[in-house]
Each structure stands twice: as structure tokens, then as C-alpha cells.
Design an enzyme around this catalytic site. Sequence first.
Site, PDB file in Angstrom:
ATOM      1  CG  ASP A 209      -5.051  -9.645   6.483  1.00 47.25           C
ATOM      2  OD1 ASP A 209      -4.961 -10.507   7.062  1.00 47.25           O
ATOM      3  OD2 ASP A 209      -3.910  -9.430   5.834  1.00 47.25           O
TER       4      ASP A 209
ATOM      5  CG  ASP B 230       2.006  14.564   0.353  1.00 50.05           C
ATOM      6  OD1 ASP B 230       1.907  15.735   0.351  1.00 50.05           O
ATOM      7  OD2 ASP B 230       2.390  13.936  -0.780  1.00 50.05           O
TER       8      ASP B 230
END
Length: 302
Positions: free
Chosen positions: A78, A182
Site C-alpha cells: 500500500d 494532540d
Amino acid sequence: MPRIGLIVNDGKPLAVQTADTIQQRLELAGHAVVRASSSGGMVGFANPDQHLRLLGYSACVPEGFNNSMALAIVLGGDGTVLSAARQTAPVGVPILTINTGHLGFLAEAYLGDLDRALEVVLTEQWTIEERSNLVVSVMRGDQRRWEALSLNEMALHREPLTSMCHFEIAIGRHAPVDIAADGVILSTPTGSTAYALSAGGPVISPDCPVLQLTPIAPHSLASRALVFSDREPVTVFPATPERLMMVVDGSAGCYVWPEDRVLIRRSEHPVRFVRLVDHEFFQVLRNKLGWGLPHIAKPDKG
């Protein structure tokens, strides 16, 4: 006869060996083959002491690749497909993805299907599925400091040992919103099954003309994934004093400083996937991610 490209992860011996076999068979059938390494699409990470990537995204196109090519065969996993997408989308070359890696979520065929795949290629009986693509640009004032294409996602997040971040995010003409987290992920429907899925975002069918904004470990219960029209450009302003890390499709990125802004928009160059058979997205989810499979029967309480 039309030329055919080969994009190979030359760090994998199996991919290189398979590419040699394919090239020989295509040339025997009368096709000219243009071969390139997938490393050309792996933009890499720009360190603070290095010059940032000032070239536009078309700089990833390999020499000899243009819109006169019938297609390009991609050999790898991928990650190789994500790199090949950057190399081919600017010139509109369709890609046939053959997996030599692990999961192969983006793969159209596996090595066991190679003979059938080449038969379809030689008889030109394939179809094309277009997937939306993003242009990710880092700007400082009027200067473009970095740019790349993204098939999956752009993730902007804090460095280790730093505090929670604030992001001001403007979608289209709408007023900016503040997200404390975050990090944030901006993804395509294709990318909804990647990092965004792990961060709690929904799976989106690839034919939906939308983008998805997903916070990473948000501070507020009200911060949830948002899906909106892909006609809307997105601007992300870092509202934190520390530098941030931006990663695009896991293989490209740079540092983003407080004075920078990140622009994300849908590219006019989609990624064109060659389909050998009808592509049923929900079947792919079932086969490769286990979506919708029956629950395992609970053990009897003896």
C-alpha cells in the site's frame, strides 16, 4: 502500440523479480515499457536544517511518463501505491496495483492473479475508477514552502514530550473553529479506512465527494470527526508556540512552525485506478478489514 509504465518498489526483491517477468511479457507483446522506482514518489521528511520542498507536486512524475501511456502497473504494498499515486496523477496515467506486500488494501490484484491481470491489460478490457486526491501546501506569507499530493490524509500533530496543541481551522468561507488535541487529520474517503479510522472517524464510501476532519486525542467531548463537501478548501493555523510535525500519507512531510499555515484542497488531478472486475467497496471492507462479519459465538457457560 501504447506505452505501459512499471512502477516498482525496488527495495523488495519479489517486486523486482515480478517486474522483470512483466516487462518481458509486455515487450514480447509489442509494448514499449517505461520503468520507474516508487521511491520517486516518497517525498520524505524535510528536516529543519534542510531546504524545504519548494517544487510543485508535479516534480514527482518520472521521466518518460505522460498522458499518452495506456497505464502503469504498480508492484509493491500500500505504501508503494500511495507513492505511485503522486507519480501518476499529475499526468493522468491510470495505475493497476498488484500487491507484493502485506495487507494490500489498495491492491487490485495479487501475484496469484498475475496471468489474468496481464491478459486483461493486453486485451484492454479494464475500467477506470477515479479517487479524489488532495493538494497539501505549507505557506508562510505568500511563499510556498512545501507541497505534495495526498491520496489518504494529512496529519498535523505535536512532537513527543510537548503539550497539547490548539489548531484554528477554517473550512471554506466559514469562520475558523478552535480544536484542542494532540493533532488533527484531514482525509479523503480513501483515507477514511487508514489513520482516520484508527482515530475514531467513520468509514466513507469512495464515491462520496467529501472530506473528513478528525481530531487526534481531543481534549473536549464535543470534538468529533466532521464530514463536509470536498469543494471547500481547508486552512489550518497552528495556534501553539511549538513547532508541529506534518505527515502526508505516511511517507512525506515537514515541520510546521507557528508562523506557517497549511492549505488543503481537492486536486484537479484524481488518482485513476484500473479495475479488472467490478469493484465492490463493501466487499473489500469485509474481506480485508473484517467489516460486517458475524460475531464469534460466545463459549458456553458450563
